[in-house]
Design a protein around this motif. Structure first.
Motif, PDB file in Angstrom:
ATOM      1  N   LEU A   1      20.765   9.315  19.789  1.00 22.53           N
ATOM      2  CA  LEU A   1      20.488   8.361  18.715  1.00 22.53           C
ATOM      3  C   LEU A   1      20.410   9.067  17.361  1.00 22.53           C
ATOM      4  O   LEU A   1      20.812   8.512  16.339  1.00 22.53           O
ATOM      5  CB  LEU A   1      19.201   7.593  19.009  1.00 22.53           C
ATOM      6  CG  LEU A   1      19.285   6.632  20.198  1.00 22.53           C
ATOM      7  CD1 LEU A   1      17.934   5.974  20.452  1.00 22.53           C
ATOM      8  CD2 LEU A   1      20.354   5.578  19.986  1.00 22.53           C
ATOM      9  N   GLU A   2      19.922  10.305  17.356  1.00 22.87           N
ATOM     10  CA  GLU A   2      19.890  11.074  16.110  1.00 22.87           C
ATOM     11  C   GLU A   2      21.313  11.373  15.641  1.00 22.87           C
ATOM     12  O   GLU A   2      21.607  11.286  14.440  1.00 22.87           O
ATOM     13  CB  GLU A   2      19.126  12.380  16.312  1.00 22.87           C
ATOM     14  CG  GLU A   2      19.015  13.205  15.047  1.00 22.87           C
ATOM     15  CD  GLU A   2      18.236  14.494  15.268  1.00 22.87           C
ATOM     16  OE1 GLU A   2      18.183  15.282  14.308  1.00 22.87           O
ATOM     17  OE2 GLU A   2      17.707  14.710  16.360  1.00 22.87           O
ATOM     18  N   GLN A   3      22.210  11.688  16.562  1.00 25.07           N
ATOM     19  CA  GLN A   3      23.608  11.933  16.192  1.00 25.07           C
ATOM     20  C   GLN A   3      24.233  10.680  15.587  1.00 25.07           C
ATOM     21  O   GLN A   3      24.958  10.753  14.592  1.00 25.07           O
ATOM     22  CB  GLN A   3      24.415  12.376  17.410  1.00 25.07           C
ATOM     23  CG  GLN A   3      24.105  13.769  17.872  1.00 25.07           C
ATOM     24  CD  GLN A   3      24.882  14.133  19.130  1.00 25.07           C
ATOM     25  OE1 GLN A   3      25.545  13.297  19.733  1.00 25.07           O
ATOM     26  NE2 GLN A   3      24.785  15.392  19.532  1.00 25.07           N
ATOM     27  N   ILE A   4      23.939   9.533  16.171  1.00 28.76           N
ATOM     28  CA  ILE A   4      24.466   8.274  15.643  1.00 28.76           C
ATOM     29  C   ILE A   4      23.892   8.009  14.256  1.00 28.76           C
ATOM     30  O   ILE A   4      24.606   7.603  13.335  1.00 28.76           O
ATOM     31  CB  ILE A   4      24.161   7.110  16.603  1.00 28.76           C
ATOM     32  CG1 ILE A   4      24.973   7.279  17.881  1.00 28.76           C
ATOM     33  CG2 ILE A   4      24.457   5.768  15.950  1.00 28.76           C
ATOM     34  CD1 ILE A   4      24.591   6.301  18.970  1.00 28.76           C
ATOM     35  N   SER A   5      22.601   8.272  14.088  1.00 27.55           N
ATOM     36  CA  SER A   5      21.954   8.058  12.795  1.00 27.55           C
ATOM     37  C   SER A   5      22.558   8.967  11.725  1.00 27.55           C
ATOM     38  O   SER A   5      22.860   8.518  10.611  1.00 27.55           O
ATOM     39  CB  SER A   5      20.455   8.319  12.932  1.00 27.55           C
ATOM     40  OG  SER A   5      19.834   8.237  11.682  1.00 27.55           O
TER      41      SER A   5
END
Length: 129
Positions: free
Chosen positions: A63-67
């Motif tokens: 989710l951090e990569q997507i953010s």
């Protein structure tokens, strides 16, 4: 004389005695089989639980990569926007080449979502994406 009487009675009742022993063996076998099935189910449930925990622990990274991807995309689009224009000109939008998410990140996220067994968690992730 009593020995021959016992043998005669055993001979007379041997079918019933054999049937009872076969029934007892079948019951014992059924109990052992049921216990083995229960043990296999317990092992499978434990494996699923471990897989679910592993997937949930890796989820914040994905989710951090997507953010980060979304923030970078917003910054790049912000650079295209000119305060004097009402909207971004079409020729700039056509030439805009956004960075795509890495295939590794996408496949890892897909694998994580496939491994989570709880439908509500998967729905929440789907809403974020």
């Amino acid at each position: 004389m009593t020995e021959s009487r016992v043998l005669r009675n055993l001979e007379r009742w041997q079918t019933l005695i054999g049937s009872m022993l076969a029934l007892l063996a079948a019951l014992i076998g059924a109990l052992l089989l049921r216990r083995q099935i229960k043990q296999a189910e317990d092992h499978e449930n434990a494996r699923i639980t471990r897989r679910d925990i592993a997937a949930r622990s890796a989820l914040p990274v994905f989710l951090e990569q997507i953010s980060e991807f979304c923030v970078e995309l917003a910054h790049r689009l912000g650079k295209l926007y000119q305060p004097t224009h009402i909207a971004i000109p079409r020729d700039l939008l056509r030439s805009f080449q956004p960075r795509t998410m890495s295939q590794e990140a996408l496949s890892s996220l897909q694998s994580t979502m496939e491994n989570i067994n709880e439908k509500s968690a998967v729905d929440q992730i789907r809403r974020v994406i």
